[in-house]
Design a protein around this motif. Structure first.
Motif, PDB file in Angstrom:
ATOM      1  N   PRO A   1       3.900  24.720 -73.637  1.00 48.40           N
ATOM      2  CA  PRO A   1       2.681  24.831 -72.824  1.00 48.40           C
ATOM      3  C   PRO A   1       2.982  24.677 -71.345  1.00 48.40           C
ATOM      4  O   PRO A   1       3.682  23.742 -70.926  1.00 48.40           O
ATOM      5  CB  PRO A   1       1.814  23.679 -73.352  1.00 48.40           C
ATOM      6  N   GLY A   2       2.480  25.602 -70.565  1.00 51.39           N
ATOM      7  CA  GLY A   2       2.633  25.515 -69.120  1.00 51.39           C
ATOM      8  C   GLY A   2       3.984  25.932 -68.593  1.00 51.39           C
ATOM      9  O   GLY A   2       4.247  25.812 -67.391  1.00 51.39           O
ATOM     10  N   LYS A   3       4.857  26.412 -69.466  1.00 47.64           N
ATOM     11  CA  LYS A   3       6.204  26.804 -69.035  1.00 47.64           C
ATOM     12  C   LYS A   3       6.455  28.273 -69.358  1.00 47.64           C
ATOM     13  O   LYS A   3       5.873  28.838 -70.282  1.00 47.64           O
ATOM     14  CB  LYS A   3       7.260  25.933 -69.718  1.00 47.64           C
ATOM     15  N   GLU A   4       7.376  28.855 -68.613  1.00 49.95           N
ATOM     16  CA  GLU A   4       7.789  30.224 -68.916  1.00 49.95           C
ATOM     17  C   GLU A   4       8.647  30.259 -70.169  1.00 49.95           C
ATOM     18  O   GLU A   4       9.266  29.252 -70.550  1.00 49.95           O
ATOM     19  CB  GLU A   4       8.595  30.786 -67.739  1.00 49.95           C
ATOM     20  N   ARG A   5       8.692  31.426 -70.761  1.00 49.93           N
ATOM     21  CA  ARG A   5       9.574  31.613 -71.905  1.00 49.93           C
ATOM     22  C   ARG A   5      11.023  31.343 -71.473  1.00 49.93           C
ATOM     23  O   ARG A   5      11.456  31.805 -70.417  1.00 49.93           O
ATOM     24  CB  ARG A   5       9.463  33.049 -72.411  1.00 49.93           C
TER      25      ARG A   5
END
Length: 126
Positions: A41-45
């Protein structure tokens, strides 16, 4: 029909280990590279690791080097991700994916691999 099916996720305490499996069916992986990426959540892949099925070339993100090991069992059409010394920062949904032509694709978070599993949750918490 091509399917990639992940298994092995779960809840583990910090410092613990898990082994993820990615079983392929409906495709011969000889010309593919199979990799793992994760979504939190809230992070890039983040591309975590990748292996070329034909020659065994591997890639690891800096965040997991020395802790994660990717391997393949060609006879079983299965790729494994051994994860040791897990930390809460490793908490994410882990997906395996496959694309032709080497491990190049794991570096590009915007690239959509042609084959992808349904994901498995890894939660690292005390």
């Amino acid at each position: 029909q091509v399917q990639l099916v992940e298994s092995g996720g779960g809840l583990v305490q910090p410092g613990g280990s898990l082994r993820l499996s990615c079983a392929a069916s409906g495709v011969t992986l000889d010309d593919y590279a199979v990799g793992w990426f994760r979504l939190a959540p809230g992070k890039e892949r983040e591309g975590v690791s990748c292996i070329s099925i034909s020659d065994g070339t591997t890639y690891y993100a800096d965040s997991v080097k020395g802790r994660f090991t990717i391997s393949r069992d060609n006879a079983k059409s299965t790729v494994y991700l051994q994860m040791n010394s897990l930390t809460p920062e490793d908490t994410a949904v882990y997906y395996c994916a496959a694309a032709r032509g080497g491990i190049w694709w794991i570096h590009y978070s915007e690239y959509v691999p042609p084959y992808r599993g349904q994901g498995t949750q890894v939660t690292v918490s005390s």
